[in-house]
Enzyme design. Sequence first.
Site, mmCIF file in Angstrom:
data_model
loop_
_atom_site.group_PDB
_atom_site.id
_atom_site.type_symbol
_atom_site.label_atom_id
_atom_site.label_comp_id
_atom_site.label_asym_id
_atom_site.label_seq_id
_atom_site.Cartn_x
_atom_site.Cartn_y
_atom_site.Cartn_z
ATOM 1 N N GLU A 118 -35.321 -29.061 110.312
ATOM 2 C CA GLU A 118 -33.879 -28.828 110.293
ATOM 3 C C GLU A 118 -33.600 -28.358 111.880
ATOM 4 O O GLU A 118 -32.314 -28.536 112.134
ATOM 5 C CB GLU A 118 -33.451 -27.738 109.418
ATOM 6 C CG GLU A 118 -33.726 -28.349 107.781
ATOM 7 C CD GLU A 118 -34.986 -28.033 107.077
ATOM 8 O OE1 GLU A 118 -35.987 -27.586 107.918
ATOM 9 O OE2 GLU A 118 -35.071 -27.962 106.050
ATOM 10 N N PHE A 165 -35.223 -18.254 93.973
ATOM 11 C CA PHE A 165 -36.230 -18.942 94.813
ATOM 12 C C PHE A 165 -35.301 -19.643 95.885
ATOM 13 O O PHE A 165 -34.385 -20.272 95.600
ATOM 14 C CB PHE A 165 -36.938 -20.208 93.674
ATOM 15 C CG PHE A 165 -37.743 -21.156 94.775
ATOM 16 C CD1 PHE A 165 -38.975 -20.752 95.507
ATOM 17 C CD2 PHE A 165 -37.244 -22.439 94.542
ATOM 18 C CE1 PHE A 165 -39.517 -21.643 96.215
ATOM 19 C CE2 PHE A 165 -37.940 -23.443 95.370
ATOM 20 C CZ PHE A 165 -39.284 -23.037 96.139
ATOM 21 N N GLN A 166 -35.803 -19.968 96.968
ATOM 22 C CA GLN A 166 -35.065 -20.367 98.271
ATOM 23 C C GLN A 166 -33.478 -19.767 98.306
ATOM 24 O O GLN A 166 -32.987 -20.534 98.796
ATOM 25 C CB GLN A 166 -35.017 -22.029 98.063
ATOM 26 C CG GLN A 166 -36.488 -22.675 98.326
ATOM 27 C CD GLN A 166 -36.602 -24.080 98.423
ATOM 28 O OE1 GLN A 166 -35.685 -24.779 98.139
ATOM 29 N NE2 GLN A 166 -37.509 -24.368 99.576
ATOM 30 N N LYS A 190 -25.334 -24.896 94.702
ATOM 31 C CA LYS A 190 -25.738 -26.128 93.783
ATOM 32 C C LYS A 190 -24.980 -26.307 92.762
ATOM 33 O O LYS A 190 -24.371 -27.590 92.426
ATOM 34 C CB LYS A 190 -27.383 -26.145 93.452
ATOM 35 C CG LYS A 190 -27.738 -27.149 92.999
ATOM 36 C CD LYS A 190 -29.292 -26.942 92.522
ATOM 37 C CE LYS A 190 -29.900 -28.389 92.073
ATOM 38 N NZ LYS A 190 -31.342 -28.383 91.795
ATOM 39 N N MET A 247 -41.940 -22.474 134.331
ATOM 40 C CA MET A 247 -41.146 -21.525 134.838
ATOM 41 C C MET A 247 -41.522 -20.027 134.525
ATOM 42 O O MET A 247 -41.542 -19.203 135.674
ATOM 43 C CB MET A 247 -39.892 -21.777 134.087
ATOM 44 C CG MET A 247 -38.400 -20.866 134.770
ATOM 45 S SD MET A 247 -38.368 -21.276 136.605
ATOM 46 C CE MET A 247 -37.022 -22.262 136.367
#
Lengths: 88, 570
Positions: free
Chosen positions: B51, B113-114, B163, B469
């Site tokens: 993502e 969940f999630q 959802k 760097m």
Amino acid sequence: MNRHELSLVLRNAPGALARVVVLFSSRGVDVESLSLDPTERGDVSRMDVVVWLPAGRNPDQLVKQLSRLVDVKSVVAVADPARNQIGA
Amino acid sequence: MDTVTGASSLVRALEDAGCEVIFGIPGGAILPAYDPLLDSVKIRHVLVRHEQGAGHAASGYAQATGRVGVCVATSGPGATNLVTPLADAYMDSVPIVAITGQVNRSMIGTDAFQEADIRSISLPITKHAFQVTDPADIPAVIAEAFALAAGGRPGPVLVDIPKDVLAATTTYTPAAPVAISRITPAANEIRRAAGLIASSRRPVFYIGGGVVRAGAAAELRTLAERTGIPVVTTLMARGAFPDSHRQHLGMPGMHGTVPAVAALQQSDLLIALGTRFDDRVTGVLDLFAPNAAVIHADIDPAEISKNRKADVPIVGDCKDVLVSLNAAVRRAPVLTSWWAYLDGLRDRFPLGYDWPADGKLAPQHVIERIGTLVGPEAIYTAGVGQHQMWAAQFVGYERPGSFINSGGLGTMGFAVPAAMGAQCGVPDRAVWAIDGDGCFQMTNQELVTCALDGIPIKVAIINNGNLGMVRQWQNLFYRGRYSNTGLSTHDRVPDFVALAEALGCAGLRCTEKSEVDDVIMRAMEVRDRPVVIDFVVGEDAQVWPMVAAGTGNDEIMTVRGIKPLFDEDL
């Protein structure tokens, strides 16, 4: 540190209060008191907040940063009440 | 008014908002949205591999096209993986809309969940975040999200949709156009600015990314040429004014050119447009441009006088401000002695570099050759670190939007997914990611996406075997104690050529100066898949000039210990 009073009109939208409080937190603003009250209009609330800023830090900057928030309809820095009393 | 599912409403709202490409990954909570997406003929979905890649791709797309970029993720970990790109887009004012699935309304707050409270997580790193609780609101929320992302000072907007809201039956009513007010620059401030410009002796245009976002490069050029005033372009503004133009002094700041830094320091008038006086530009603020009056124009009032008090504050879009200034400025200042001073610095302190003593490639040479051979019509992206600074210094930019990098947040791993997004937006341009070996190992999984989806980006890994760097700072400030900066990529772990092939790309390697041009040309000839070039360069090369953190800009060093503005009477 200097004391400042801010008065906001806030949309009654989910997360609106959190967004204002997070801004205080992420910009290093100390909050002394905070109150949220309903208004005659059902869609907005009034928030009065007293904050402390380091000496030399202008509250205008904070007012402008609060103004950027979509759910903040208006925000003003109220003049120091102690000073008002002296003037009265 | 049609009866549809919330998911169909979402896809139609995105189509109506002008969305043509989405970068995303499906998952449980966002699943309903992916069903109607399969039937959309207007929206191309690019299936990324992480993502974070979706978010940076949306940013690269937005910066290459000037349109709003869109990324999609599911709830929980999908959404939290978007946090870095959201923060990145917030810092660099990039218009993106992130759409996340959420658990069902009845499950919110139950540690389902999630489940992750992404709206709260994103509070300090988005312009605004919506959670849709009524499916009928979807078209209006999407329209407002696009308008907010693109309007005013651009930035990221999150839309979180449970959802069951996506699965619900609703009606589709096209959203009314969202009105975004545009502030007209105040006429009295424009007059004051014009007066200061005409009477200034040592003025300089200090140009930031706001000029790029506003599409105001042409107006800037007009005003610069009418007034003859020198121009410096910050990291976010590279390309806003042509590098080849004789009035351009280069990039200011920590790794800026001596003439650009000196122009700010010695100035009596900073004309700061769409820039925010970032610490990487100003150095120690109290020592920055001590004798300059400041005209500061920005679309965001909260940026004006944030770090440096503006004598003339102008709130407005840079394009409007420049149009107004072009009308108001009638007299050009006399700048003969100012230019004599600046030209002298330009002659004495050009950008340069040494070849590594160990016989390896000079990284600056590689980047300079890429810029020369690929040319200014291409788009270049960069990660963060030494290669990013060299990409800012040694590629000649002639067009706004031709250099896309992570300026504010400094996100390592930005280059590859941003290049992927940019290439989707402008398929006819060559897109080159100039990356480091450290950055590349953070996000190279998106090369699979590029290989499978016909996104033929080129990736030049400036492989110095180290977190370069950080190593440079350890060399300069930690007595050469190289703690945890070696990456073993010179020992071919990983072997970037083999890795490129495994990811479905062409892999090339270059270790000799004599091969550099040839390998770049060979990469340009490959059109059927992405190309990765492993440029094995010396590990001791450093980025110069440099203003060390915590010092004033007058202490700019051309190489270690040499401070021309500080030590010499110029």
